[in-house]
Design a protein around this motif. Structure first.
Motif, mmCIF file in Angstrom:
data_model
loop_
_atom_site.group_PDB
_atom_site.id
_atom_site.type_symbol
_atom_site.label_atom_id
_atom_site.label_comp_id
_atom_site.label_asym_id
_atom_site.label_seq_id
_atom_site.Cartn_x
_atom_site.Cartn_y
_atom_site.Cartn_z
ATOM 1 N N GLY A 186 0.817 -1.275 -0.077
ATOM 2 C CA GLY A 186 -0.181 0.140 0.149
ATOM 3 C C GLY A 186 0.988 1.364 -0.039
ATOM 4 N N TRP A 187 0.208 2.495 -0.071
ATOM 5 C CA TRP A 187 0.997 3.624 -0.124
ATOM 6 C C TRP A 187 1.715 3.881 0.956
ATOM 7 C CZ3 TRP A 187 2.668 7.049 -3.566
ATOM 8 C CH2 TRP A 187 2.975 8.358 -3.089
ATOM 9 N N GLU A 188 1.306 3.776 2.330
ATOM 10 C CA GLU A 188 1.862 4.051 3.723
ATOM 11 C C GLU A 188 2.983 2.886 3.724
ATOM 12 O OE1 GLU A 188 1.258 6.425 5.829
ATOM 13 O OE2 GLU A 188 -0.155 7.248 4.462
ATOM 14 N N GLY A 189 2.821 1.788 3.368
ATOM 15 C CA GLY A 189 3.857 0.690 3.849
ATOM 16 C C GLY A 189 4.856 1.017 2.813
ATOM 17 N N ASN A 190 4.615 1.510 1.435
ATOM 18 C CA ASN A 190 5.812 2.145 0.579
ATOM 19 C C ASN A 190 6.661 3.100 1.215
ATOM 20 O OD1 ASN A 190 6.192 0.448 -1.768
ATOM 21 N ND2 ASN A 190 3.824 0.599 -1.600
ATOM 22 N N LEU A 191 5.920 4.112 1.612
ATOM 23 C CA LEU A 191 6.389 5.371 2.479
ATOM 24 C C LEU A 191 7.355 4.935 3.543
ATOM 25 C CD1 LEU A 191 3.752 8.182 2.345
ATOM 26 C CD2 LEU A 191 5.808 7.905 0.904
ATOM 27 N N ALA A 192 6.708 4.005 4.389
ATOM 28 C CA ALA A 192 7.888 3.523 5.584
ATOM 29 C C ALA A 192 8.775 2.812 5.095
ATOM 30 C CB ALA A 192 6.685 2.627 6.503
ATOM 31 N N ARG A 193 8.947 1.892 4.009
ATOM 32 C CA ARG A 193 9.906 1.320 3.439
ATOM 33 C C ARG A 193 10.946 2.077 2.710
ATOM 34 N NH1 ARG A 193 9.584 -2.803 -1.538
ATOM 35 N NH2 ARG A 193 9.644 -0.865 -2.688
ATOM 36 N N GLN A 194 10.415 3.259 2.285
ATOM 37 C CA GLN A 194 11.351 4.210 1.617
ATOM 38 C C GLN A 194 11.985 4.929 2.545
ATOM 39 O OE1 GLN A 194 9.339 7.206 -0.759
ATOM 40 N NE2 GLN A 194 10.490 6.419 -2.451
ATOM 41 N N ASN A 195 11.253 5.279 3.832
ATOM 42 C CA ASN A 195 12.019 6.096 5.006
ATOM 43 C C ASN A 195 12.911 5.233 6.074
ATOM 44 O OD1 ASN A 195 11.055 8.359 3.919
ATOM 45 N ND2 ASN A 195 9.326 8.423 5.109
ATOM 46 N N GLN A 196 12.841 3.854 5.717
ATOM 47 C CA GLN A 196 13.678 2.991 6.591
ATOM 48 C C GLN A 196 15.056 3.138 6.904
ATOM 49 O OE1 GLN A 196 13.303 -0.977 5.428
ATOM 50 N NE2 GLN A 196 12.663 -1.657 7.196
ATOM 51 N N GLY A 197 15.627 3.884 5.910
ATOM 52 C CA GLY A 197 17.168 4.086 5.851
ATOM 53 C C GLY A 197 17.474 5.458 6.597
ATOM 54 N N VAL A 198 16.339 6.334 7.078
ATOM 55 C CA VAL A 198 16.614 7.479 7.526
ATOM 56 C C VAL A 198 16.858 7.136 9.244
ATOM 57 C CG1 VAL A 198 15.595 9.719 8.083
ATOM 58 C CG2 VAL A 198 15.259 8.702 5.679
ATOM 59 N N VAL A 199 17.841 7.476 9.709
ATOM 60 C CA VAL A 199 18.083 7.428 11.024
ATOM 61 C C VAL A 199 18.013 8.891 11.868
ATOM 62 C CG1 VAL A 199 19.561 6.681 13.010
ATOM 63 C CG2 VAL A 199 19.252 5.276 10.710
ATOM 64 N N MET A 200 17.208 8.972 12.833
ATOM 65 C CA MET A 200 17.234 10.325 13.543
ATOM 66 C C MET A 200 18.076 10.080 14.680
ATOM 67 S SD MET A 200 15.255 12.207 11.743
ATOM 68 C CE MET A 200 14.871 13.656 12.807
ATOM 69 N N PRO A 201 19.100 11.178 15.139
ATOM 70 C CA PRO A 201 19.845 11.076 16.374
ATOM 71 C C PRO A 201 18.926 11.193 17.735
ATOM 72 C CG PRO A 201 19.830 13.351 15.325
ATOM 73 C CD PRO A 201 19.018 12.472 14.438
ATOM 74 N N PRO A 202 19.177 10.520 18.667
ATOM 75 C CA PRO A 202 18.334 10.484 19.570
ATOM 76 C C PRO A 202 18.422 11.874 20.276
ATOM 77 C CG PRO A 202 20.720 9.360 20.155
ATOM 78 C CD PRO A 202 20.597 9.665 18.668
ATOM 79 N N VAL A 203 17.244 12.362 20.812
ATOM 80 C CA VAL A 203 17.074 13.420 21.535
ATOM 81 C C VAL A 203 17.051 13.386 23.196
ATOM 82 C CG1 VAL A 203 15.344 15.439 21.910
ATOM 83 C CG2 VAL A 203 15.723 14.316 19.799
ATOM 84 N N GLY A 204 18.122 14.011 23.728
ATOM 85 C CA GLY A 204 18.274 14.153 25.218
ATOM 86 C C GLY A 204 17.801 15.227 26.046
ATOM 87 N N PRO A 205 17.960 14.950 27.123
ATOM 88 C CA PRO A 205 17.659 16.282 28.068
ATOM 89 C C PRO A 205 18.782 17.400 27.819
ATOM 90 C CG PRO A 205 18.488 14.305 29.427
ATOM 91 C CD PRO A 205 18.326 13.834 28.084
ATOM 92 N N LYS A 206 18.234 18.469 28.050
ATOM 93 C CA LYS A 206 19.098 19.715 27.963
ATOM 94 C C LYS A 206 20.198 19.710 28.898
ATOM 95 C CE LYS A 206 16.475 22.607 25.355
ATOM 96 N NZ LYS A 206 16.698 22.928 24.059
ATOM 97 N N GLU A 207 20.155 19.173 30.046
ATOM 98 C CA GLU A 207 21.209 19.128 31.199
ATOM 99 C C GLU A 207 20.876 17.922 32.189
ATOM 100 O OE1 GLU A 207 19.932 21.810 34.658
ATOM 101 O OE2 GLU A 207 20.072 23.025 32.866
ATOM 102 N N MET A 208 21.715 17.054 32.445
ATOM 103 C CA MET A 208 21.555 15.792 33.063
ATOM 104 C C MET A 208 21.491 16.141 34.490
ATOM 105 S SD MET A 208 24.268 13.301 31.043
ATOM 106 C CE MET A 208 23.536 11.934 32.184
ATOM 107 N N LYS A 209 20.746 15.512 35.270
ATOM 108 C CA LYS A 209 20.139 15.535 36.536
ATOM 109 C C LYS A 209 20.645 14.678 37.341
ATOM 110 C CE LYS A 209 16.913 19.515 36.272
ATOM 111 N NZ LYS A 209 15.833 19.962 36.276
ATOM 112 N N ARG A 210 21.291 14.536 38.622
ATOM 113 C CA ARG A 210 21.252 13.171 39.354
ATOM 114 C C ARG A 210 20.162 13.237 40.359
ATOM 115 N NH1 ARG A 210 27.144 10.845 40.207
ATOM 116 N NH2 ARG A 210 27.548 10.189 38.276
#
Length: 158
Positions: free
Chosen positions: A134-158
């Motif tokens: 289907g359309w959505e499945g093909n879009l997902a397959r096309q975007n499979q190689g795109v890797v987003m960097p992890p988003v972390g907190p602005k500052e680390m707290k203990r």
């Protein structure tokens, strides 16, 4: 701006599109043997093949199931499902600048419905689509190689 006859010419508001050479169909109308799986699917359930083609031609605005149901209802009630399916052949042709051959789209579908559906299915596969996803499945397959960097907190707290 005036024409050669002295009459004013008005802008239409439609940007001019660059002319590019039309491409060719990847396979012929009667090359059903080049993809036996889609040939068998079309032979036994043309509503599924038609639905899958229509969903991708419509870019996912309507699902395969809805298109397949419309195709089936037209087939059962009128026997003129070819008129519905020829609309999507026209859409594919315009999207990929394919020639209208061997004759116009409605005539191809009226005379060779299953061959036309098989050719369109093969064309989508040739262009990188997997119609069964289907359309959505093909879009997902096309975007499979795109890797987003992890988003972390602005500052680390203990």
């Amino acid at each position: 701006m005036y024409s050669s006859s002295g009459q004013p010419q008005y802008a239409t508001g439609v940007p001019a599109q660059p002319m590019t050479a039309p491409s060719q169909w990847s396979t012929g109308l009667c090359d059903c043997g080049k993809d036996w799986s889609s040939c068998c699917l079309t032979c036994w359930c043309p509503c599924i093949t038609s639905g899958r083609i229509a969903e991708i031609a419509d870019k996912g605005t309507t699902s395969c199931g809805v298109h397949g149901a419309i195709y089936s209802i037209l087939c059962l009630l009128t026997g003129c499902e070819c008129i519905y399916s020829c609309m999507f052949r026209s859409k594919l042709r315009h999207q990929y600048m394919l020639p209208e051959q061997p004759c116009n789209d409605c005539l191809v579908h009226c005379c060779c419905e299953w061959c036309a559906l098989c050719q369109e299915y093969r064309e989508l596969k040739h262009r990188g689509f997997e119609p069964s996803l289907g359309w959505e499945g093909n879009l997902a397959r096309q975007n499979q190689g795109v890797v987003m960097p992890p988003v972390g907190p602005k500052e680390m707290k203990r």
